[in-house]
Design an enzyme around this catalytic site. Structure first.
Site, short mmCIF file in Angstrom:
data_model
loop_
_atom_site.label_atom_id
_atom_site.label_comp_id
_atom_site.label_asym_id
_atom_site.label_seq_id
_atom_site.Cartn_x
_atom_site.Cartn_y
_atom_site.Cartn_z
N GLU A 61 -1.10 -8.90 -0.08
CA GLU A 61 -1.76 -9.74 -0.49
C GLU A 61 -2.90 -9.56 -1.88
O GLU A 61 -3.75 -10.32 -2.28
CB GLU A 61 -2.54 -8.50 0.06
CG GLU A 61 -2.25 -8.66 2.24
CD GLU A 61 -2.59 -7.87 2.37
OE1 GLU A 61 -2.21 -6.21 1.52
OE2 GLU A 61 -3.85 -7.97 3.23
N GLU A 66 3.14 -5.54 7.47
CA GLU A 66 2.78 -4.44 8.08
C GLU A 66 2.83 -4.24 9.65
O GLU A 66 2.26 -2.76 9.66
CB GLU A 66 1.09 -4.67 8.25
CG GLU A 66 0.72 -4.25 6.34
CD GLU A 66 0.53 -5.48 5.28
OE1 GLU A 66 0.99 -6.24 6.39
OE2 GLU A 66 0.35 -6.07 4.74
N ALA A 121 0.89 -1.06 0.08
CA ALA A 121 -0.08 -0.13 -0.04
C ALA A 121 1.20 1.12 -0.46
O ALA A 121 1.69 1.30 -0.02
CB ALA A 121 -0.71 -0.36 1.06
N GLY A 159 0.66 -5.19 1.00
CA GLY A 159 -0.87 -5.43 0.26
C GLY A 159 -0.06 -5.91 -1.10
O GLY A 159 -1.13 -6.54 -1.81
N1 COA Z 1 4.93 3.73 -0.64
C1 COA Z 1 5.27 4.64 -1.02
N2 COA Z 1 6.23 4.32 -1.45
C2 COA Z 1 6.97 3.65 -1.79
C3 COA Z 1 7.19 2.20 -1.35
C4 COA Z 1 5.30 2.39 -0.42
N3 COA Z 1 5.20 1.37 0.25
N4 COA Z 1 7.68 1.83 -1.16
C5 COA Z 1 8.50 2.45 -1.62
N5 COA Z 1 8.31 3.08 -1.99
C6 COA Z 1 9.30 4.50 -2.92
C7 COA Z 1 10.16 4.95 -2.16
O1 COA Z 1 10.16 5.79 -0.80
C8 COA Z 1 11.61 5.92 -3.06
O2 COA Z 1 10.74 6.97 -2.74
P1 COA Z 1 11.98 7.89 -2.98
O3 COA Z 1 12.48 7.94 -4.38
O4 COA Z 1 10.44 9.10 -3.93
O5 COA Z 1 12.69 8.47 -2.07
C9 COA Z 1 10.88 4.80 -4.21
O6 COA Z 1 9.44 4.18 -3.77
C10 COA Z 1 12.07 3.81 -3.91
O7 COA Z 1 11.82 2.70 -3.13
P2 COA Z 1 13.28 2.77 -1.91
O8 COA Z 1 12.91 2.40 -0.32
O9 COA Z 1 14.28 4.10 -1.58
O10 COA Z 1 14.09 1.43 -2.43
P3 COA Z 1 15.29 0.33 -1.67
O11 COA Z 1 15.18 -0.25 -2.46
O12 COA Z 1 15.96 1.07 -1.11
O13 COA Z 1 14.08 -0.53 -0.73
C11 COA Z 1 11.72 -1.73 -0.16
C12 COA Z 1 12.44 -0.90 -1.40
C13 COA Z 1 10.89 -2.24 -1.17
C14 COA Z 1 13.08 -2.20 0.95
C15 COA Z 1 11.68 -0.23 0.75
O14 COA Z 1 11.27 0.42 -0.49
C16 COA Z 1 10.11 -0.94 1.53
O15 COA Z 1 10.86 -1.09 2.62
N6 COA Z 1 9.04 -0.66 1.24
C17 COA Z 1 8.17 -0.03 1.80
C18 COA Z 1 7.56 -2.04 2.17
C19 COA Z 1 6.60 -1.31 3.21
O16 COA Z 1 6.49 -1.94 4.15
N7 COA Z 1 5.44 -2.24 2.16
C20 COA Z 1 4.02 -2.68 3.21
C21 COA Z 1 3.57 -1.97 3.12
S1 COA Z 1 1.52 -1.35 3.87
#
Ligand code: COA
Length: 257
Positions: A113, A133, A65, A110
């Site tokens: 999911e 989450e 999400a 999500g």
């Molecule tokens: N929602 C909004 N933005 C997200 C996102 C999410 N779930 N997941 C990644 N992004 C964005 C980041 O903020 C970043 O944006 P920016 O370039 O403006 O800073 C971009 O996508 C790239 O992500 P980044 O975190 O820089 O990549 P990474 O390779 O270092 O890490 C992840 C990848 C997937 C490990 C990390 O993005 C992450 O943990 N994301 C959240 C996952 C999560 O908790 N999902 C469950 C949501 S309910």
């Protein structure tokens, strides 16, 4: 096609739906969820025989999400967002043809999911999956607490959710979260072959099988068996039933609709 989601339907009737926000790792904003609903309707109207769901870019199926969008939600706003996620996962689960998740990278929160609502899950060896989450102080809200334990069992689901654990594709395969793991550069070709094999199979029977198996998660055994019996009987008289059985008796290959 529309904004954050694209769809392409090939000559075999395979609709490939791509979540297309690679700069946000395909995070599922409200606009993305709305676009997914539209695209699923469009694929159904186009009589797609199989649907493949994947994410654009090299890194993510969907990283969950949209955290930026939901960070300041009130409870009513969160409720509406959860309902939209439920609408999408339910539309996948009830789509009248098999839906295959081609998990090409992160499938978190999500994103996982969405994959859980699909019929089959094929993962790239680079995929990272997790119901993460609780790391954000919430719980899965688009069906994860219900579909994950049905797929991997109660204890494994609890561990994944309580610890927000991120697992690689091989571990996910070992406990049944994905059906297959393939080399990253073979994922698209492998899923295309799988989808075209499914598309060649009898469409009405596959839709009936999907609905009946889904019922096994939703009703008690007696009601499920009743559903199966009625559905089984309803297939008699269809083109594919007549053709499949005649072809067997005539010792030739069937030609399904
Ligand atoms: N929602 C909004 N933005 C997200 C996102 C999410 N779930 N997941 C990644 N992004 C964005 C980041 O903020 C970043 O944006 P920016 O370039 O403006 O800073 C971009 O996508 C790239 O992500 P980044 O975190 O820089 O990549 P990474 O390779 O270092 O890490 C992840 C990848 C997937 C490990 C990390 O993005 C992450 O943990 N994301 C959240 C996952 C999560 O908790 N999902 C469950 C949501 S309910």
């Amino acid at each position: 096609m529309t904004g954050p989601v694209t769809v392409a339907v090939d000559d075999d009737g395979v609709a490939t739906v791509t979540i297309d926000r690679p700069d946000r790792l395909n995070a599922l904003s409200s606009a993305t969820l709305e676009a997914l609903l539209d695209v699923l309707d469009e694929a159904e109207a186009a009589d797609a025989r199989v649907l493949v769901l994947t994410g654009a870019g090299e890194d993510a199926f969907a990283a969950g999400a949209d955290i930026e969008e939901m960070a300041e939600f009130s409870t009513p706003e969160a409720h509406a967002y959860a309902s939209l996620g439920h609408d999408v996962t339910r539309a996948i689960e009830t789509f009248p043809a098999p839906v295959v998740a081609a998990i090409n990278g992160y499938a978190l929160g999500g994103g996982l999911e969405l994959a859980l609502a699909c019929d089959l899950r094929v993962a790239s060896e680079r995929a990272v999956l997790g119901q993460t989450e609780t790391d954000l102080g919430i719980i899965p809200g688009w069906g994860g607490t219900q579909r994950l334990p049905r797929l991997v069992g109660d204890e494994t689901a609890r561990r994944l959710v309580y610890f927000g654990e991120r697992v690689d594709a091989q571990d996910a395969h070992e406990f049944g979260l994905v059906g297959e793991v393939v080399a990253h550069d073979e994922l698209d070709g492998h899923v295309a072959d799988l989808a075209s094999d499914l598309a060649a199979r009898p469409r009405v029977a596959l839709a009936a099988a999907k609905e009946a198996i889904t019922q096994s998660h939703e009703t008690d055994l007696g009601a499920g068996l009743d559903f199966e019996r009625r559905t089984w009987a309803s297939l008699f008289g269809t083109h594919d039933q007549r053709e499949g059985m005649r072809a067997f008796l005539e010792e030739r290959d069937p030609s399904f609709e």
